[in-house]
Design a protein around this motif. Structure first.
Motif, PDB file in Angstrom:
ATOM      1  N   ALA C 140      -5.525 -11.382 -15.181  1.00 53.03           N
ATOM      2  CA  ALA C 140      -6.199 -10.307 -14.926  1.00 53.03           C
ATOM      3  C   ALA C 140      -7.572  -9.920 -14.372  1.00 53.03           C
ATOM      4  CB  ALA C 140      -6.469  -9.797 -16.628  1.00 53.03           C
ATOM      5  N   GLU C 141      -8.288 -10.945 -14.738  1.00 54.15           N
ATOM      6  CA  GLU C 141      -9.633 -10.871 -14.071  1.00 54.15           C
ATOM      7  C   GLU C 141      -9.880 -11.278 -12.596  1.00 54.15           C
ATOM      8  OE1 GLU C 141     -12.886 -12.541 -16.521  1.00 54.15           O
ATOM      9  OE2 GLU C 141     -11.563 -12.268 -18.214  1.00 54.15           O
ATOM     10  N   VAL C 142      -8.966 -12.194 -12.061  1.00 55.22           N
ATOM     11  CA  VAL C 142      -9.045 -12.818 -10.744  1.00 55.22           C
ATOM     12  C   VAL C 142      -8.104 -12.239  -9.923  1.00 55.22           C
ATOM     13  CG1 VAL C 142      -9.285 -14.626  -9.206  1.00 55.22           C
ATOM     14  CG2 VAL C 142     -10.301 -14.912 -11.440  1.00 55.22           C
ATOM     15  N   VAL C 143      -7.016 -12.541 -10.376  1.00 52.53           N
ATOM     16  CA  VAL C 143      -5.601 -12.031  -9.645  1.00 52.53           C
ATOM     17  C   VAL C 143      -5.533 -10.481  -9.510  1.00 52.53           C
ATOM     18  CG1 VAL C 143      -3.152 -12.464  -9.096  1.00 52.53           C
ATOM     19  CG2 VAL C 143      -4.466 -14.396  -9.814  1.00 52.53           C
ATOM     20  N   ALA C 172       3.503 -15.120  -8.654  1.00 52.13           N
ATOM     21  CA  ALA C 172       3.967 -16.394  -8.489  1.00 52.13           C
ATOM     22  C   ALA C 172       2.639 -17.030  -7.812  1.00 52.13           C
ATOM     23  CB  ALA C 172       5.132 -16.832  -8.012  1.00 52.13           C
ATOM     24  N   CYS C 173       1.449 -16.539  -8.160  1.00 54.86           N
ATOM     25  CA  CYS C 173       0.357 -17.195  -7.094  1.00 54.86           C
ATOM     26  C   CYS C 173       0.202 -18.656  -7.582  1.00 54.86           C
ATOM     27  CB  CYS C 173      -0.727 -16.296  -7.094  1.00 54.86           C
ATOM     28  SG  CYS C 173      -1.555 -16.140  -8.677  1.00 54.86           S
ATOM     29  N   GLY C 174       0.422 -18.854  -8.946  1.00 51.07           N
ATOM     30  CA  GLY C 174       0.165 -20.070  -9.692  1.00 51.07           C
ATOM     31  C   GLY C 174      -1.197 -20.346  -9.969  1.00 51.07           C
ATOM     32  N   PHE C 223      -2.035  -9.888  -1.829  1.00 45.79           N
ATOM     33  CA  PHE C 223      -3.219 -10.265  -1.355  1.00 45.79           C
ATOM     34  C   PHE C 223      -3.754  -9.339  -0.142  1.00 45.79           C
ATOM     35  CE2 PHE C 223      -3.409 -15.145  -2.624  1.00 45.79           C
ATOM     36  CZ  PHE C 223      -3.449 -14.666  -4.001  1.00 45.79           C
ATOM     37  N   ARG C 224      -2.732  -9.102   0.731  1.00 44.46           N
ATOM     38  CA  ARG C 224      -3.076  -7.966   1.600  1.00 44.46           C
ATOM     39  C   ARG C 224      -3.701  -7.033   1.360  1.00 44.46           C
ATOM     40  NH1 ARG C 224       2.161  -9.109   4.264  1.00 44.46           N
ATOM     41  NH2 ARG C 224       2.470  -6.804   3.729  1.00 44.46           N
ATOM     42  N   LYS C 225      -3.171  -6.261   0.125  1.00 43.17           N
ATOM     43  CA  LYS C 225      -3.473  -5.000  -0.287  1.00 43.17           C
ATOM     44  C   LYS C 225      -4.840  -5.257  -0.965  1.00 43.17           C
ATOM     45  CE  LYS C 225      -1.855  -2.576  -3.939  1.00 43.17           C
ATOM     46  NZ  LYS C 225      -0.964  -2.319  -4.854  1.00 43.17           N
ATOM     47  N   ASP C 232       0.569  -7.889   9.578  1.00 43.63           N
ATOM     48  CA  ASP C 232       0.962  -9.137  10.137  1.00 43.63           C
ATOM     49  C   ASP C 232       0.020 -10.252   9.955  1.00 43.63           C
ATOM     50  OD1 ASP C 232      -1.016  -8.528  11.884  1.00 43.63           O
ATOM     51  OD2 ASP C 232      -0.116  -8.538  13.475  1.00 43.63           O
ATOM     52  N   PHE C 233      -0.984 -10.243   9.152  1.00 46.60           N
ATOM     53  CA  PHE C 233      -2.065 -11.112   8.711  1.00 46.60           C
ATOM     54  C   PHE C 233      -1.299 -12.580   8.477  1.00 46.60           C
ATOM     55  CE2 PHE C 233      -5.052 -13.952   6.434  1.00 46.60           C
ATOM     56  CZ  PHE C 233      -5.949 -13.687   7.289  1.00 46.60           C
ATOM     57  N   TYR C 234      -0.242 -12.367   7.468  1.00 44.05           N
ATOM     58  CA  TYR C 234       0.373 -13.830   7.160  1.00 44.05           C
ATOM     59  C   TYR C 234       1.426 -14.194   7.934  1.00 44.05           C
ATOM     60  CZ  TYR C 234      -2.653 -13.556   2.883  1.00 44.05           C
ATOM     61  OH  TYR C 234      -3.623 -13.628   2.012  1.00 44.05           O
ATOM     62  N   LYS C 235       1.491 -13.698   9.040  1.00 45.85           N
ATOM     63  CA  LYS C 235       2.677 -14.141  10.058  1.00 45.85           C
ATOM     64  C   LYS C 235       2.169 -15.625  10.469  1.00 45.85           C
ATOM     65  CE  LYS C 235       5.498 -10.672  10.535  1.00 45.85           C
ATOM     66  NZ  LYS C 235       6.665 -10.868   9.932  1.00 45.85           N
TER      67      LYS C 235
END
Lengths: 614, 157, 241
Positions: C140-143, C172-174, C223-225, C232-235
């Motif tokens: 909740a607080e970080v992700v 599913a960031c873990g 994360f992009r948001k 295309d950052f994560y390309k």
């Protein structure tokens, strides 16, 4: 309804009301509190309305009132101005009562209270031992007013306290409450005036006033009775508090299990607003204040102030650490003053009659009266209001009429799940905040559960632990796991699976649960088990060493048998869910111990006292 | 439950986080339980994570996520009722209705519940059936009361 | 504003608003805890960080993680009583997470090698979860995914997802698996999928231009948001830039 524009006009409004209801008016008051309602009070009331009309009685008025407190004997009917009490009135009795008593002036003996101890009959309500030793400052009005009528409340002097407070101002009001040393009736016993002052001095654009009506202690119902029977007394107290503290917004947090209280409060708020006693510029003064009702969701922990506030904010009722107290940082992090129902109901009295008068009642450290719900194994169950400092013995034996069926007093549990069990040798203790605390129990909200020799104290400890493990919010390891484990250990005792080491572990674990839990639910949770271990250790040892439950309660350790009083009527055999009772008609019956589940139905249905439990 | 009903409840209580408890109470009052689609709708309308709405709905004892029976039999487990034998009444209901406390019979006729004190201690032990108080109850009388209700429902059970 | 206090008799400085646990640890005093993480607000669930604080002559035991330091307080982080209570708390926790290396090691430090309490025995099995709430708080607080929550209360309390189903907002960031003190969440990547075992969540992994699978699409989107990155950052994976 017209608004009353000035404090001084309230007296005039009241004078008008009093003209219509002289002190010697003839009134039949039917108690319609929750207890009496369960006995059918609504039907009794309807029967009176119908009969009075049918028999053309014009000189008697009929009134539905809040709880009179003597719930054991409902439905209660009191005839004013004399105050004659008829008890256990049923709808079918009403025609006769109207004809013979109201019209004919005759006393019908069979409705009078007969003392279970002396066998004596009493006519008047205030002569009955149950009422005679009480000092019903708060509850007394319940029997005299219709809780759905603000005029009834005003006629009895209601809102005069508010008018007086407005006239003398906030500073004077706060001083008066401080001088009266009103201590919080919800459990902690913290001085209300001190709390008000802290809250008022906290710098903020907003201050809240909150009424804790989440009466959760099992076995306590005084707040319910006040809310249902005299809602305006609480509202008036809160408005006076708002004046002293400087608040414009209040909340009443009521248990959802009390639907009638919610309804009565809602109506009372509407009526108070209508007369200008709530809302903008109350009684024409500069004070603006209004109250909202929040219904609880059924969680004992929400009686804890921070959990209650979380709940009002729309979150789960998890308490938070109170390193800064809620009077400074409470609801929405704003200064919030929280008191419980009974505390607020005391405030109009303090203001109206003065701190000096108030401190003349009770003891030096605990002023005023306290309402107790006297229940369990006692003859006169009900609500009892007495000056602080009365002894347990006087409350239980003189007011409560002692233990039923000639059994022996064993213990009294005070303070609910946070409190403890006190044995017979403590009966002469005066009941006040500090004495009970020093004995390992507490006043709590005023539950007083009497236990006789057929109550098992280990079972009582297990009961409270079971209650608390379910009611804990579950945040702290010590509270969630600690109470669950204590419950496991005490259960092992009740089932004869424990050793003396178990008792030691119970004590050690209790110490940690008390020391390391966050809120009062956890830190006081071990009081019932610790106090019973302290005062009734022998009983624990009987379970542990002899695998015996002396009170014949703990299922694993008891057996049911049929003795020679059996007439062979076959009722028990027929009702036994296990079909494990055999025997021919008119011959002694026998219970097959291998199949018996110890449900106790045979004992319930036997009319010949032939079923024994050991 | 029609989502328009949920909308009406939200309008009445105010569309803000602080109203969550009140909104859920009103939903349950109408539907007799908290239907999943109602919780999801409340989450969306109040812009609160579903996790928070779900936490509220499971924290408070007043709420139920499953439909309940036509007759809700609530046994008061307050201290006064306990010392007068309330636990036996729960066991009796469990036996008579063949359902565990907290559960509902398959035909959705009966729910057995416990409540931690309703403040009618003088009447203990107490069983509340659909809001009606039955005081100083015994296991035997309880069986008869339940039998009566079953019969009134046609006696097919 | 700088505050002065003493910890175990040593004078230390702290800033207003700091937690006692942080101040103590920064100054080299060891205080155990299982529910605290620097990334999230203090919660005070495990009760292990219990210390004794003397303020205005009055002593009391309190958890240090959610105690804001005050000037002039005297703090004791170890005493016979504190050790006894921590040992008991660890015994309670060990019964819930008997397989956890972290819990076992910590318990051993307090002389607890076995628990006198029966294995779990809670209403529903908790599978090694000690209900510290870190996973839900990080989520909740970080992700900001709010996929997890406590449900029910008291000894029925459980950690999980709404309706105990695959959580639709989980990316599913873990992070939950990373902060879990008893490693009971479980997390792995196989065959182009990432799985978070405890929540039964599995998401396909996105591939970079060079064909490396390194994170679920949903996570990258989230994360992009959050970080307002180019579409295309994560390309490119971090190592490819």
């Amino acid at each position: 309804m017209t608004r009353i524009g000035k404090a001084s006009e309230l007296a005039a409004y009241r004078a008008e009301l009093l003209k219509k209801r002289p002190a010697d008016a003839k009134v039949v008051a039917v108690c319609c509190g929750t207890g009496c309602n369960a006995y059918g009070a609504q039907k009794v009331y309807a029967a009176f309305a119908a009969e009075l009309a049918k028999q053309g009685v014009k000189d008697w008025a009929l009134r539905s009132t809040g709880c009179h407190g003597f719930c054991e004997r409902g439905t209660l009917v009191v005839m004013f101005p004399e105050g004659m009490l008829y008890q256990r009135v049923k709808p079918e009795d009403v025609a006769e009562i109207v004809e013979k008593t109201l019209k004919g002036g005759e006393t019908l003996e069979r409705f009078l209270y007969d003392d279970p101890v002396t066998g004596e009959k009493h006519r008047l309500e205030h002569e009955i031992p149950f009422y005679k030793h009480q000092e019903r400052l708060i509850l007394g009005q319940n029997g005299q007013l219709n809780p759905e009528s603000i005029d009834d409340y005003i006629a009895l002097g209601g809102y005069l306290g508010l008018a007086k407070a407005l006239e003398h101002g906030a500073d004077w009001t706060l001083e008066e409450v401080k001088k009266a040393n009103v201590r919080g009736r919800g459990g902690g016993g913290f001085p209300a005036g001190k709390k008000w002052e802290t809250c008022r001095n906290a710098k903020s654009d907003k201050h809240y006033v909150i009424c804790n009506a989440d009466e959760g202690d099992p076995g306590a119902f005084m707040d319910r009775s006040v809310l249902e029977g005299n809602p305006h007394s609480v509202i008036e107290g809160m408005i006076i508090g708002a004046l002293a503290i400087g608040s414009d917004e209040g909340f009443i947090y009521v248990r959802h299990e009390y639907p009638l209280a919610v309804k009565r409060l809602e109506q009372a708020l509407v009526e108070a607003r209508g007369l200008g006693l709530l809302g903008e510029k109350i009684l024409g003064s500069s004070l603006s204040f209004d109250i909202r009702i929040n219904r609880g969701g059924g969680a004992f922990v929400c009686g804890e102030s921070t959990a209650l506030m979380a709940s009002i904010e729309g979150r789960v009722g998890e308490p938070r650490a109170k390193h800064i107290n809620t009077a400074i940082q409470g609801l929405y992090n704003k200064p919030s003053n929280l008191n419980n129902v009974e505390t607020w109901a005391n405030i109009p009295l303090v203001i109206n009659r003065g701190a000096e008068w108030y401190t003349s009642i009770g003891t030096k450290g605990s002023t005023g009266t306290k309402i107790f719900s006297l229940v369990g194994k006692v003859n006169n169950t009900g609500l009892v209001e007495v000056p602080m400092g009365m002894t347990l013995r006087k409350i239980i034996f003189e007011i409560g009429g002692g233990i039923p069926a000639g059994r022996k007093f064993k213990a009294v549990q005070t303070g609910g799940p946070s409190g403890g069990c006190l044995p017979a040798e403590k009966l002469d203790l005066p009941v006040d905040f500090d004495t009970l605390w020093n004995e390992g129990s507490m006043m709590g909200s005023g539950g007083m559960i009497v236990m006789d020799d057929r109550t098992c104290m280990v079972d009582v400890a297990k009961y409270f632990l079971g209650f608390l493990k379910f009611e804990s919010c579950g945040k702290c390891t010590t509270c969630r796991e600690g109470i669950r484990r204590l419950h496991e250990l005490v259960t092992a005792v009740t089932e004869g699976r424990a050793t003396e080491e178990t008792l030691q572990l119970i004590e050690d674990l209790s110490e940690t649960v008390e020391a390391a839990s966050l809120c009062a639910l956890g830190t006081t949770a071990t009081n019932p088990v610790r106090s019973t271990l302290k005062f009734f250790r022998e009983e624990y040892l009987a379970h542990v060493k002899e695998r015996r439950c002396p009170a014949a309660v703990c299922k694993t350790l008891i057996r049911y048998d049929i003795n020679e009083k059996c007439t062979g009527c076959m009722v028990c055999a027929k009702r036994c869910p296990q079909k494990c009772i055999s025997g021919e008609r008119k011959k002694l019956h026998v219970i097959d111990q291998s199949k018996c589940i110890k449900c106790g139905i045979c004992l319930d249905v036997c009319k010949f006292d032939a079923v024994e439990v050991k | 439950m029609e989502l328009s009903r949920v909308d009406a409840i939200i309008e009445r209580n105010g569309s803000r986080g602080a109203s969550l408890l009140a909104i859920l109470q009103d939903v349950q009052d109408e539907a007799n339980y908290l239907p999943r689609e109602a919780l999801e709708h409340v989450s969306k309308r109040l812009e609160l994570p579903l996790a928070r709405v779900y936490a509220m709905a499971t924290f408070f004892q007043a709420f139920h996520l499953e439909p309940r029976g036509k007759y809700v039999c609530t046994v008061c487990m307050g201290t006064a009722c306990h010392v007068r034998g309330a636990a036996r009444l729960v066991e009796q209901l469990e036996r008579d209705l063949e359902v565990k406390s907290g559960g509902t019979t398959k035909d959705l006729q009966f729910t057995v519940e416990e409540v931690n004190c309703v403040g009618a201690c003088a009447l203990g032990p107490l069983v509340i059936i659909n809001g009606e108080y039955h005081g100083t109850m015994t296991a035997d009388r309880l069986t008869k009361t339940v039998e009566g209700l079953k019969k009134a429902e046609g006696g097919t059970r | 504003m700088t505050l002065n206090l003493t910890i175990n008799g040593v004078r230390v400085e702290a800033e207003e608003g700091e937690s006692l646990l942080d101040v103590a640890r920064r100054n080299g005093f060891e205080i155990p805890s299982l529910c605290h993480h620097e990334a999230v607000a203090a919660y005070g669930a495990c009760r292990l960080c219990l210390v004794e604080v003397t303020k205005g002559g009055r002593k009391k035991l309190t958890t240090s993680c959610n105690y804001e330091v005050l000037g002039g307080i005297e703090v004791v982080t170890e005493s016979a009583a504190i050790r006894r209570h921590r040992a008991m708390v660890l015994e309670l926790i060990l019964a819930e997470a008997p397989e956890s290396a972290t819990v076992k090691a910590l318990a051993a430090e307090y002389g607890v090698t076995r628990s006198r309490f029966a294995a779990s025995g809670a209403g529903e099995d908790r599978d090694g979860c000690i209900l510290c709430g870190l996973c839900a708080r990080v989520c909740a607080e970080v992700v900001g995914a709010n996929a997890l929550t406590f449900r029910k209360r008291g000894d029925n309390r459980q950690m999980g997802t709404p309706f105990v189903e695959e959580p639709q907002t989980c990316i599913a960031c873990g992070a939950c698996a990373w902060v879990c003190p008893t490693s009971c969440v479980g997390f792995d990547e196989q065959n182009g999928e990432r799985k978070v075992h405890r929540w039964k969540r599995s998401l396909p992994l996105a591939k970079t231009e060079k064909g490396h699978a390194f994170a679920p699409q949903f996570q990258l989107f989230h994360f992009r948001k959050l970080a307002k990155l180019e579409a295309d950052f994560y390309k490119k994976a971090p190592g490819e830039r």
